[in-house]
Design a protein around this motif. Structure first.
Motif, short mmCIF file in Angstrom:
data_model
loop_
_atom_site.label_atom_id
_atom_site.label_comp_id
_atom_site.label_asym_id
_atom_site.label_seq_id
_atom_site.Cartn_x
_atom_site.Cartn_y
_atom_site.Cartn_z
N LEU A 167 1.99 5.24 15.78
CA LEU A 167 0.69 5.71 15.31
C LEU A 167 -0.40 4.91 16.00
O LEU A 167 -0.35 3.68 16.06
CB LEU A 167 0.58 5.52 13.79
N VAL A 174 2.69 1.46 10.50
CA VAL A 174 2.60 2.71 9.73
C VAL A 174 2.59 2.45 8.23
O VAL A 174 1.89 3.13 7.47
CB VAL A 174 3.76 3.66 10.10
N LYS A 232 0.40 9.17 8.82
CA LYS A 232 1.39 8.16 8.44
C LYS A 232 2.70 8.80 7.99
O LYS A 232 3.79 8.33 8.34
CB LYS A 232 0.82 7.27 7.34
N TRP A 255 6.14 8.19 9.95
CA TRP A 255 7.21 7.56 9.18
C TRP A 255 8.48 8.41 9.23
O TRP A 255 9.59 7.91 9.44
CB TRP A 255 6.76 7.36 7.74
#
Length: 254
Positions: free
Chosen positions: A92, A226, A82, A86
């Motif tokens: 993802l 995410v 994550k 990000w």
């Protein structure tokens, strides 16, 4: 045209594995053992692979095991994935650990009759309990191994008589391969319960086995949020209420 890359991560068991792939093939793979070291191992291995490419521009997605599995391991994998997605703004994709483990079997294609067999990955839970599901395997158009779930994922107590009866109904006289870090404790039971079953030793989830699934999911826009995604831990209270129902879901299909 510049190559597109995908980083693949699995920390769901005692093995930590990381792979880097293009749309068509794995270009780097590494794994280590020792679940208490996943945090440092994952970051170091992934950083080493990413340093070999222009990842800020060429990394097009991250795949990570979704669970069930080791609570701590899943948290480590999820946090790293994550954070990377990000910071880079890449999608993802999560892959169920049982599905990933089932897809790992395709590396053994010369040894197994898997197109005609059912696949039963087993992740160790505790005592005589495993996280499991039953799958049928095949290949997609790009010759990536894919699996079709025939049951939902459940926490199954191997010594439970009702669960054993459901398994006998589902499997019947079909060939069944079972494997994973929870599989060896099923051998004595399955030798009698399911005579057509075969235990595959030393098979664990491998991050490289999720490449085809991750590429396809991203192309279809089937990615995680995410900010809010969390692994599927399959808590005990969620599993026990439906163990026999999920195993019996296939009865109408066979």
């Amino acid at each position: 045209m510049k190559e597109e890359y995908y980083l693949l991560l699995d920390t769901s068991t005692e093995v930590c594995s990381v792979a880097l792939g293009t749309r068509d093939e794995i270009v780097d793979y590494e794994e280590t053992r020792g679940s208490n070291k996943h945090a440092e191992q994952l970051a170091d291995i992934a950083a080493g692979m990413l340093s070999k490419i222009d990842y800020k521009h060429d990394l097009k997605g991250v795949g990570v095991s979704n669970g069930p599995g080791s609570y701590t391991g899943l948290r480590i994998g999820a946090s790293y994935a994550k954070g990377l997605c990000w910071s880079l703004g890449v999608p993802l994709v999560s892959v169920m650990t049982t599905e990933l483990l089932a897809m790992t079997i395709f590396d053994m294609e010369d040894e197994l009759d898997y197109p005609n067999a059912l696949l039963m990955p087993m992740i160790d839970a505790r005592r005589m309990e495993v996280y499991t599901a039953i799958y049928r395997g095949s290949y997609d158009d790009h010759y990536f191994g894919v699996v079709e779930p025939l049951t939902d994922i459940a926490a199954v107590v191997l010594t439970d008589e009702q669960s054993q009866a459901r398994l006998q109904e589902i499997v019947g006289d079909k060939l069944l391969y079972y494997f994973g870090n929870g599989a060896e404790k099923a051998k004595e039971i399955f030798d009698t319960l399911l005579p057509g079953s075969q235990l595959i030793y030393d098979l664990h989830p491998r991050a490289d086995a999720m490449l085809g699934s991750v590429v396809k999911s991203i192309s279809l826009g089937q990615t995680e949020d995410v900010a809010y995604w969390e692994p599927y831990y399959l808590k005990e209270y969620e599993a026990k209420k439906s163990v026999n129902k999920v195993l019996s879901r296939t009865l109408g299909k066979h």
